[in-house]
Write a protein that holds these residues in place. Structure first.
Motif, PDB file in Angstrom:
ATOM      1  N   LEU A  18       2.964 -11.233  -8.295  1.00 57.96           N
ATOM      2  CA  LEU A  18       2.678 -11.685  -8.958  1.00 57.96           C
ATOM      3  C   LEU A  18       2.827 -13.383  -9.031  1.00 57.96           C
ATOM      4  N   TRP A  19       2.587 -13.835  -9.665  1.00 58.00           N
ATOM      5  CA  TRP A  19       2.402 -15.831  -9.688  1.00 58.00           C
ATOM      6  C   TRP A  19       3.782 -16.400  -9.700  1.00 58.00           C
ATOM      7  N   ALA A  57       0.648  -1.241   0.210  1.00 58.01           N
ATOM      8  CA  ALA A  57       0.045   0.130  -0.049  1.00 58.01           C
ATOM      9  C   ALA A  57       0.685   0.850   0.025  1.00 58.01           C
ATOM     10  N   ARG A  58       2.306   1.252   0.389  1.00 53.31           N
ATOM     11  CA  ARG A  58       2.663   2.392   0.558  1.00 53.31           C
ATOM     12  C   ARG A  58       4.161   2.575  -0.213  1.00 53.31           C
ATOM     13  N   PHE A  59       4.788   1.417  -0.475  1.00 56.95           N
ATOM     14  CA  PHE A  59       5.731   1.969  -1.537  1.00 56.95           C
ATOM     15  C   PHE A  59       5.264   1.047  -3.158  1.00 56.95           C
ATOM     16  N   PRO A  60       5.248   1.847  -4.248  1.00 63.82           N
ATOM     17  CA  PRO A  60       5.339   1.474  -5.591  1.00 63.82           C
ATOM     18  C   PRO A  60       6.222   0.517  -5.710  1.00 63.82           C
ATOM     19  N   ASN A  61       7.684   0.383  -5.559  1.00 61.41           N
ATOM     20  CA  ASN A  61       8.486  -0.314  -5.931  1.00 61.41           C
ATOM     21  C   ASN A  61       8.325  -1.844  -5.050  1.00 61.41           C
ATOM     22  N   VAL A  62       7.495  -2.125  -4.273  1.00 59.43           N
ATOM     23  CA  VAL A  62       7.107  -3.183  -3.475  1.00 59.43           C
ATOM     24  C   VAL A  62       6.516  -3.835  -4.687  1.00 59.43           C
ATOM     25  N   TYR A  63       6.132  -5.435  -4.701  1.00 53.22           N
ATOM     26  CA  TYR A  63       6.463  -6.603  -5.589  1.00 53.22           C
ATOM     27  C   TYR A  63       5.757  -7.350  -4.551  1.00 53.22           C
ATOM     28  N   VAL A  64       4.728  -8.977  -4.693  1.00 54.98           N
ATOM     29  CA  VAL A  64       4.947  -9.857  -3.655  1.00 54.98           C
ATOM     30  C   VAL A  64       4.764 -11.632  -5.110  1.00 54.98           C
ATOM     31  N   ASN A  65       5.714 -11.832  -4.224  1.00 55.59           N
ATOM     32  CA  ASN A  65       5.752 -13.089  -5.771  1.00 55.59           C
ATOM     33  C   ASN A  65       5.143 -14.360  -4.270  1.00 55.59           C
ATOM     34  N   LEU A  66       3.914 -14.256  -4.727  1.00 55.70           N
ATOM     35  CA  LEU A  66       3.005 -15.916  -4.378  1.00 55.70           C
ATOM     36  C   LEU A  66       3.609 -17.634  -4.470  1.00 55.70           C
ATOM     37  N   ILE A 119      -2.459 -11.013 -12.036  1.00 55.93           N
ATOM     38  CA  ILE A 119      -1.335 -11.337 -11.117  1.00 55.93           C
ATOM     39  C   ILE A 119      -0.550 -12.388 -12.185  1.00 55.93           C
ATOM     40  N   LEU A 120      -0.657 -13.000 -12.826  1.00 53.95           N
ATOM     41  CA  LEU A 120      -0.298 -14.749 -13.609  1.00 53.95           C
ATOM     42  C   LEU A 120       1.194 -13.582 -15.184  1.00 53.95           C
ATOM     43  N   PHE A 121       0.391 -13.358 -15.137  1.00 51.57           N
ATOM     44  CA  PHE A 121       1.701 -12.434 -16.188  1.00 51.57           C
ATOM     45  C   PHE A 121       1.700 -10.875 -16.615  1.00 51.57           C
ATOM     46  N   ASP A 122       0.159  -9.870 -15.949  1.00 46.35           N
ATOM     47  CA  ASP A 122       0.794  -8.775 -16.036  1.00 46.35           C
ATOM     48  C   ASP A 122       1.654  -7.593 -15.207  1.00 46.35           C
ATOM     49  N   ASN A 123       2.005  -8.067 -14.530  1.00 40.91           N
ATOM     50  CA  ASN A 123       2.041  -7.268 -13.638  1.00 40.91           C
ATOM     51  C   ASN A 123       3.909  -7.841 -13.574  1.00 40.91           C
ATOM     52  N   TYR A 124       4.188  -8.538 -13.685  1.00 37.16           N
ATOM     53  CA  TYR A 124       5.700  -9.318 -13.779  1.00 37.16           C
ATOM     54  C   TYR A 124       6.302  -8.301 -15.129  1.00 37.16           C
TER      55      TYR A 124
END
Length: 342
Positions: free
Chosen positions: A252-253, A209-218, A296-301
């Motif tokens: 991210l997937w 929510a706070r950082f636009p440069n954080v991504y989470v891989n599942l 989640i599967l494609f576009d975000n990555y």
């Protein structure tokens, strides 16, 4: 996982931890036997599981710096081979141990020159020698020089293993709070939290929510979708809660093949997963619908890395894996070259 690859006393417990986790979460037919698991998988067997035995189109290979194993567990040499042989399918990350200091910077430069990776994979522990040591992402002496050099070399993504302690180690280094200052100090780098939500889900959600440069891989987190769907739903609701749609845009997937077979996890997520109506209407969560799943599967990555899906995906449509999959997805572990059944 071949014992000839063990470099110190931590290798066998690490293998056992991963294998026991796989057995505990795998659907029937998708758990490897001990003979299948505790061996040196060839790169051919690895890519066959992903591209022939599942509906996966692209995969990311992380060269790992887990030096309880002579080759780091997932070797740099196999990363080079994978990228050379299947450039349209395979995306690669380099991997170094930050606690090696100047040697880590030298190794980073060597790997980048040879591999031309899209990202850098790190672990919060170092297994060099006979003691486990840890480091943090906000360390100005250990971490920041590495991030600076990675950025100078053109790397866009720093991936860090978090939320999943690897054995009897201090959990402090697997927390996510140290990522905050890294994000602030390096706003042009994207920080990818691998195994996000397995622990510290609330803290991770607020980072989304706070950082636009954080991504989470599942990766591995999504193993719960097949056998513990309520637990997976709870994690996803926690991750999405504070950031809403903005959080969905940076999830991210990832599955964790070859340990966790990708196909049942894909099927569970694509065909079965959705938030119940009471969470959408009562808690205000955005639904994980077809559009969200595509992200989640494609576009975000693709957005995180700058990957051109419009050219990459069409290039796979008639390759060797597509041809082998035309009759249907292969049975689990059917593509192994050397299989010893228990």
């Amino acid at each position: 996982m071949d014992e000839k690859n063990f470099a110190n006393r931590f290798a066998k417990p690490l293998c056992d931890l991963v294998y026991d986790s796989v057995i505990a979460s795998a659907l029937p037919g998708y758990a490897p036997t001990r003979e299948q698991f505790y061996r040196d998988w060839s790169i051919e067997e690895t890519v066959d599981q992903v591209f022939v035995e599942s509906d996966t189109d692209l995969a990311v290979y992380h060269a790992l710096p887990i030096y309880s194993f002579h080759d780091g567990l997932c070797s740099f040499e196999k990363a080079v081979e994978a990228k050379k042989r299947w450039p349209n399918r395979m995306i690669t990350y380099c991997g170094v141990d930050p606690l090696m200091g100047a040697a880590a910077l030298d190794e980073l430069e060597r790997q980048v020159e040879i591999l031309k990776p899209i990202g850098l994979k790190l672990y919060p522990n170092s297994w060099v020698g006979q003691e486990i040591q840890g480091w943090k992402m906000d360390d100005p002496e250990v971490a920041f020089p590495l991030f600076q050099r990675a950025q100078e070399l053109g790397i866009r993504v720093v991936a860090i293993h978090k939320a999943l302690p690897l054995g009897p180690v201090a959990i402090d280094h697997y927390r996510v709070s140290d990522i905050d200052r890294a994000c602030m100090a390096f706003p042009d780098l994207n920080f990818e939290i691998i195994h996000g939500g397995m622990a510290f889900a609330e803290e991770t959600a607020w980072q989304l929510a706070r950082f636009p440069n954080v991504y989470v891989n599942l990766e591995i987190t999504c193993a719960l979708a097949a056998t513990r769907p309520a637990a997976f739903q709870q994690i996803m609701a926690s991750l999405v809660g504070p950031g809403g749609q903005h959080a969905i845009d940076r999830i991210l997937w990832g599955t964790g093949a070859m340990a966790f077979h990708p196909q049942p996890l894909l099927e569970a997520f694509v065909h079965k997963f959705a938030f119940p109506d009471e969470l959408v209407s009562g808690a205000g969560l955005p639904q994980i619908d077809r559009s969200a799943k595509k992200k989640i599967l494609f576009d975000n990555y693709a957005r995180m890395t700058g990957l051109d899906l419009e050219s990459r995906i069409p290039a796979t449509k008639d390759d060797e894996f597509a041809k082998r999959r035309r009759a249907g997805v292969g049975a689990p572990f059917s593509t192994m070259k050397e299989v010893a059944y228990a």
